[in-house]
Motif scaffolding. Structure first.
Motif, PDB file in Angstrom:
ATOM      1  N   ASN A   1      -4.900 -11.383   4.957  1.00  0.00           N
ATOM      2  CA  ASN A   1      -4.443 -10.183   4.527  1.00  0.00           C
ATOM      3  C   ASN A   1      -3.919  -9.840   3.223  1.00  0.00           C
ATOM      4  O   ASN A   1      -3.358 -11.081   2.680  1.00  0.00           O
ATOM      5  N   ALA A   2      -3.434  -8.858   2.599  1.00  0.00           N
ATOM      6  CA  ALA A   2      -2.906  -8.593   1.293  1.00  0.00           C
ATOM      7  C   ALA A   2      -2.189  -7.244   1.282  1.00  0.00           C
ATOM      8  O   ALA A   2      -2.633  -6.346   1.876  1.00  0.00           O
ATOM      9  N   ALA A   3      -1.075  -7.484   0.864  1.00  0.00           N
ATOM     10  CA  ALA A   3      -0.125  -6.058   1.029  1.00  0.00           C
ATOM     11  C   ALA A   3       0.661  -5.968  -0.432  1.00  0.00           C
ATOM     12  O   ALA A   3       1.182  -6.999  -0.932  1.00  0.00           O
ATOM     13  N   TYR A   4       0.903  -4.745  -0.818  1.00  0.00           N
ATOM     14  CA  TYR A   4       1.629  -4.236  -1.707  1.00  0.00           C
ATOM     15  C   TYR A   4       2.907  -3.528  -1.229  1.00  0.00           C
ATOM     16  O   TYR A   4       2.360  -2.241  -0.456  1.00  0.00           O
ATOM     17  N   ASN A   5       4.055  -3.512  -1.736  1.00  0.00           N
ATOM     18  CA  ASN A   5       5.151  -2.747  -0.996  1.00  0.00           C
ATOM     19  C   ASN A   5       5.958  -2.810  -2.098  1.00  0.00           C
ATOM     20  O   ASN A   5       6.379  -3.410  -2.849  1.00  0.00           O
ATOM     21  N   LYS A   6       6.629  -1.390  -2.243  1.00  0.00           N
ATOM     22  CA  LYS A   6       7.913  -0.927  -3.053  1.00  0.00           C
ATOM     23  C   LYS A   6       8.768  -0.237  -2.113  1.00  0.00           C
ATOM     24  O   LYS A   6       8.540   0.860  -1.568  1.00  0.00           O
ATOM     25  N   ALA A   7       9.993  -0.513  -2.009  1.00  0.00           N
ATOM     26  CA  ALA A   7      11.160   0.028  -1.291  1.00  0.00           C
ATOM     27  C   ALA A   7      12.383   0.155  -2.131  1.00  0.00           C
ATOM     28  O   ALA A   7      12.856  -0.782  -2.843  1.00  0.00           O
TER      29      ALA A   7
END
Length: 710
Positions: A567-573
């Motif tokens: 699994n790979a994820a990019y996030n910006k919060a």
């Protein structure tokens, strides 16, 4: 939603692949396969189909983990539930057993057999034990109207059943590095219309909390934890089942010391205080019980439940030491009792529609108390006396939540499924009332036999986590070393957000599944949590505005004895303008956030997890998994949460063998090597809004698990 987001497709929601060993599956517009909880009579299948009919996930993403998947992880069922969840996409690890899903600090909803379990008071003890789990569905994205309260993700747990397992039991022991000793025992079975499953375990080790230094072993970090769970089920008749499930967790922690700290205050005639000798402790207790009636009335399936959860927490300071190093020592107590009622119904309307409707009510009574030792200060804020003052403070409040929902699942031909509904929430606390009507819409398109696309929109209403709220009269501390700026609101607000989610799942041949997901969430009165004192307790505050978006990718391969996933994820919060709890923040940080967007302290740009398992020569298996993170946030000069900690990679290995596997009562042996590369990495450096102290990840440890079935 911005036009640019429309042009770029906004959010690709993953119909994340069905991991065989951490099975990830996008919703294909149908209910999951029936769970065979009760196989002693024919009615069991009917009841379990009814249960599944009450839990649609149209338009949302789903990641499934079974008991077998958990056992294939290096620590098997001895692993904390938070470590199990880290193998799902978009799940970020934090200190104290915390996890973040898609940019939220917490906001997780736990369900046991379809019944919502109110959260316990924030701490670092795990209430639920992985040994109770038959399967987990982690659902996130645009959830249907059935799901409210906590909406970052739904951790939907189906517990193990005595009727499904037959009559028997199990006893085992996990032992190894850092003084780990974890015995456990379970008993299950069925007789006539009765079935039962009971399990309990005790765990002690010398690394209860994350190390505040880079040393291999923290000082003063012993923990003692006990957990138990019981599920008792009775078949009332051929269409009705009554279940009682209950559990408790009793956890004790020493607070690890951080050597080499410089004294900041004088205390009586004390001299030469050593921060390595501090003696702080914390206790966390949670117990719950739920009674659920499930069955059918004509064509309508139903599940009605009532229950209660009680949670309390106590932090005991080192009075002299805390005063010397921070100018305040606080003995903190919190308790919260939640009583709930839940009812869910499902009625088919013709051949193409299924109407689902229900209600949820929660009444909470929260109490908070503290006894603080502080020093008086002069007009310039300098210590005026080495003799502390004692300030008691106490508060209590009542909070209630009520919700109603209705939704329709409309099957359009053989390729399209539309799920639309409306949810109404009302929250009362602190002398006021908030509420919202929330539309939900989800669609699934089976484009081909191997391609599934889904999209969804959800309007969310998230009440404050009552168990984290403690009213305090900050004026009590005026003129002391614990003085707070008299600005802002002490009352947290409910969060409101618009969530968009679109995704695709692609089956490549018979053995490989690929998934792609993206999401975009615009938030008003964004909720966040922080540790604003020595006690390991989180407090809630609000940003006026928030914006969270990201993309997730998953690949899953399974063929014969080999299975693997990644699994790979990019996030910006991001958040802007602190709206409540301003007195907890540094004035300079508060002023910066007033006019500028900042990263949330738990925002991690890149996250990845993966693993493989290979079975050979009958009853042998080797496996490995990993967790990667680009680093949580930290302060840089002039910008709160403007920095990023170094990236980290933790690799875990395992080898297992079943002795006497053909006897029906095997002895399972599993050797695990956690952080096999012994890489030292920092989760927190003590900087960032709401971050009190540094924490480091675990060092290398070897563990042996033995489990005997009988």
């Amino acid at each position: 939603m911005k036009p640019s987001l429309l042009a770029t497709g906004i959010t690709f929601a993953l119909a994340l692949a069905s991991l065989p060993n951490l099975a990830l599956a996008a919703d294909a517009g149908t209910d999951a396969a029936p769970v065979k909880d009760l196989d002693t009579v024919t009615v069991s299948a009917q009841l379990d189909q009814a249960r599944n009919a009450l839990s649609p996930d149209i338009g949302s993403s789903q990641y499934q983990i079974t008991a077998e998947d958990i056992q294939k992880q290096p620590l098997g069922a001895s692993a904390p539930l938070s470590q199990v969840l880290l193998q799902a996409p978009g799940v970020v690890q934090d200190s104290y057993g915390g996890v973040h899903v898609r940019g939220d600090h917490a906001n997780l909803q736990y369900r046991l057999n379809g019944v919502l379990l109110p959260e316990s008071i924030s701490g670092f003890g795990q209430t639920l034990d992985a040994r109770t789990i038959k399967s987990i569905r982690l659902m996130d994205g645009a959830l249907p109207a059935q799901f409210g309260e906590r909406t970052a993700a739904v951790v939907d747990i189906t517990t193990r059943s005595g009727a499904a397992l037959g009559n028997g039991g199990s006893a085992g022991l996990t032992t190894g590095s850092f003084g780990t000793l974890n015995p456990n025992a379970s008993w299950w079975g069925s007789q006539g219309r009765w079935s039962w499953y009971l399990t309990g375990n005790y765990n002690q080790n010398q690394v209860g909390l994350e190390n505040p230094t880079a040393s291999r072993r923290p000082d003063h970090d012993d923990t003692h934890q006990g957990k138990a769970f019981a599920d008792l089920t009775y078949l009332v008749n051929d269409s009705t089942r009554l279940s009682l499930f209950a559990g408790f967790a009793n956890n004790r922690f020493q607070i690890p010391t951080n050597p080499g700290q410089a004294p900041q205050f004088g205390y009586l005639d004390t001299a030469g205080q050593d921060s390595a000798q501090l003696d702080e402790t914390q206790r966390e207790t949670t117990r719950f019980g739920m009674l659920a009636l499930q069955g059918t009335l004509g064509d309508t399936a139903y599940q009605v439940s009532a229950g209660q959860r009680y949670s309390d927490l106590a932090f005991n300071p080192d009075v002299a030491g805390d005063l010397v190093f921070s100018g305040v020592a606080s003995q903190v107590q919190r308790s919260n009792r939640a009583s709930t009622v839940q009812a869910d119904f499902s009625t088919p309307l013709g051949d193409n529609h299924t109407l689902r409707y229900g209600l949820y009510a929660n009444s909470e009574r929260a109490r908070a108390g503290s006894t603080a030792w502080v020093f008086p200060v002069d007009a310039d804020g300098n210590q005026a006396s080495t003799t502390p003052r004692v300030i008691p403070d106490a508060s209590a409040f009542h909070a209630s939540t009520t919700a109603l929902y209705v939704q329709d699942e409309w099957r359009i031909g053989t390729d399209w499924t539309l799920n639309y509904g409306l949810r109404g929430d009302r929250y009362r606390a602190f002398g006021g009332t908030e509420g919202q009507l929330s539309p939900r819409l989800g669609v699934v398109w089976n484009a081909t036999d191997s391609t599934t696309v889904h999209a969804g929109y959800s309007r969310y209403f998230t009440p404050p986590a009552s168990e984290l709220v403690a009213g305090s009269d900050i004026a009590l501390y005026d003129g002391t070393t614990n003085a707070q700026p008299a600005i802002g609101s002490t009352t947290p607000l409910s969060e409101r957000s618009d969530y968009y989610d679109v995704g695709i799942s692609q089956q490549v041949g018979e053995h490989l599944t690929l998934g792609l997901d993206a999401y975009d969430r615009k938030v008003d009165r964004l909720q966040d949590e922080g540790q604003f004192g020595a006690a390991y307790i989180y407090s809630t505050f609000n940003y006026r505005r928030g914006h969270i978006h990201g993309v997730e990718f998953s690949a899953d391969y399974s063929r014969g004895p080999l299975s693997a996933y990644v699994n790979a994820a990019y996030n910006k919060a991001m958040g802007k303008q602190v709206l409540t709890g301003q007195y907890n923040l540094d004035p300079e940080a508060l002023a910066y956030v007033q006019d500028n967007w900042i990263h949330l302290d738990h925002d991690q740009k890149l996250t990845s997890s993966g693993g493989l398992s290979y079975a050979f020569a009958g009853h042998n298996r080797v496996g490995a998994n990993y967790v990667f993170g680009s680093g949580l946030r930290s302060d840089i000069e002039g910008v709160p949460n403007g920095g990023e900690l170094p990236s980290y990679l933790q690799v875990n290995l395992s080898a297992a063998h079943d002795f006497n596997a053909d006897s029906g009562h095997p002895l399972h042996a599993q050797l695990a090597l956690v952080n096999a590369l012994d890489r030292s990495y920092q989760l927190r450096d003590g900087g960032g809004i709401g971050v009190f102290a540094p924490q480091w990840g675990p060092r290398r440890g070897a563990y042996l698990s033995l489990q005997q079935d009988f």
